[in-house]
Design an enzyme around this catalytic site. Structure first.
Site: not given
Lengths: 259, 203
Positions: B79, B181, B183
């Site tokens: 990001c 993202h 994660e």
């Protein structure tokens, strides 16, 4: 193409998931961490936890839930309910939530949105709004009034104006709940949802009233929502996320498939 | 050990949680010595480019990051990490690290909602070890108002369409960065993080 999101809402009271009708008569239906894990496996796009106990002395319970969810679930999730200060926001984000939803506290103190957005970024701040259909008046030209305190207190404030103001203050998203439709299983409030999605340039999550797949299709296609919040449809096992997504995909609505 | 660079922005812990879930050792640190001596480095994040660069410079992290890149240590930006490695950003008119030539630009007003928030596809333009075993149909979670625009086409690894077509994965040598993202992108995001934890930085 950007997918339409299916978001599951878990109302958490004293560490248990509950479900009520029209904000009243809640019953416990399970452990939020376990339920979140099951929905993650089913392919839900996002989760929302509402701390409906929402008193600061019980705050630690939701923090525990957030931490346990964050250990095993790798999709975005937000937390709302009783978030009144920047410190509350920090605790929830630090525990692993992606976003914070503010409702009552933001109405009473709009600076909470701008301060929160400045510190944590716009994408972290979701305006939660409870709106109810009323007669159009000078203060409420749209015919939708903002209510606070979990749908108990009318504010004589226009829902459309508040949505635009919250966007200007720095909210990154709006979770729009219809008090009239909430818990009815009869479909989203499409007029209200269209009104807000057409007026703001940030994403809008429609909430309240989902009872079947067609309702979800309607709120995407007819009302332009970016995401649909669901709860009882899946909590009682009547639907799974994959069944809902298959229905939407067959109707050419872009959804994320689990692969 | 993977170092996750701590630059005082929110959301650092979620990359750490994802690696922990994968059983990959990591440390969240702002200590340049630890960063420069780690096996791999991740620059995660959300926030504003101006603020991020301010902290990076004040902590001496810019020198540490340049050193990591020069040492050929595998470096992953996520990001904000895909934007600060460019020359500059339109956000706060910030001067960035200049690791990959290019600019982070704001999404144009073409009738799209900003931020670009939600799950979107990627089209892989160039094979890369990080995308091993990733289904081409997989979607990833995006939240951003600015996007990377590399100056050289060869630095574009994958693209995504949202109003415009933009570079959603950029890279050069031992540097790779995703605008989405990892994660928060479910099992496909975790798979890419796992691939990174095994990548030696070579193409």
């Amino acid at each position: 193409m950007l997918s339409k999101r299916i978001i599951i809402c878990l109302d958490v009271r004293e560490g248990k998931t509950t479900k009520g009708v029209g904000f009243k008569g809640n019953i416990d239906i399970g452990d939020p961490v376990t339920m979140a894990g099951e929905y993650y496996e089913q392919g839900v796009d996002e989760l929302v936890f509402y701390d409906i106990t929402a008193s600061s002395d019980k705050r630690d319970i939701i923090i525990d839930v957030v931490e346990n969810v964050a250990k095993n679930i790798f999709i975005p999730f937000s937390v709302g309910g009783g978030i009144r200060t920047l410190d509350d926001m920090y605790k929830v984000l630090n525990a692993g939530a992606e976003k914070i939803s503010v409702n009552t506290a933001a109405v009473l103190n709009p600076g909470l949105i701008s301060e929160g957005a400045k510190i944590f970024g716009n994408q972290c701040i979701v305006l939660g709004m409870d709106a109810k259909r009323v007669e159009k008046t000078g203060n409420i030209p749209s015919g939708y009034e903002v209510w606070i305190n979990g749908g108990r207190t009318p504010m004589d404030m226009d829902a459309l104006d508040w949505a635009k103001k919250a966007q200007d203050l720095g909210a990154g998203e709006i979770c729009l709940n219809s008090i009239d439709a909430d818990g009815t299983n009869e479909g989203y409030e499409l007029t209200l949802t269209s009104l807000i999605t057409n007026a703001v340039s940030i994403p809008v999550i429609a909430s309240g009233g989902a009872g079947n797949c067609e309702h979800i299709r309607d709120v995407f296609v007819e009302a332009g929502a970016d995401a649909a919040l669901i709860a009882s449809m899946v909590h009682y096992g009547r639907y799974t996320v994959s069944r809902i997504k298959a229905y939407l995909a067959e109707r050419n609505i872009p959804v994320r498939e689990i692969i | 050990m993977i170092s996750i660079i701590d630059y005082k922005a929110g959301n650092l812990t979620s990359v750490g949680r994802a690696l922990k879930h994968l059983g990959v050792p990591c440390v969240i640190t702002s200590d340049p010595r630890i960063i420069m001596s780690s096996e791999r480095v991740i620059f995660p994040g959300v926030g504003a480019a101006g603020k991020a660069m301010e902290v990076i410079k004040s902590q001496g992290l810019d020198k540490a990051i340049h050193n990591v890149i020069a040492q050929k240590i595998p470096f992953l930006g996520i990001c904000m990490g895909a934007q600060i490695i460019l020359d500059k950003s339109e956000e706060n008119n910030a001067t960035c690290l200049g690791i990959i030539p290019g600019v982070a630009r704001k999404f144009p007003d073409v009738g799209i909602k900003i931020p670009h928030m939600g799950w979107n596809d990627i089209s892989i333009e160039r094979n890369h070890p990080l995308f091993k075993d990733i289904n081409p149909e997989a979607q990833f979670y995006f939240v951003h108002s600015y996007y990377p625009e590399p100056g050289n086409h060869e630095n574009i690894i994958a693209t995504t369409h949202y109003g415009i077509t933009f570079a959603s994965v950029i890279g050069r040598g031992n540097v790779i960065a995703t605008q989405f993202h990892l994660e928060k992108s479910g099992r496909n995001g975790l798979r890419i993080l796992k691939n990174f934890s095994e990548w030696n930085g070579e193409l």
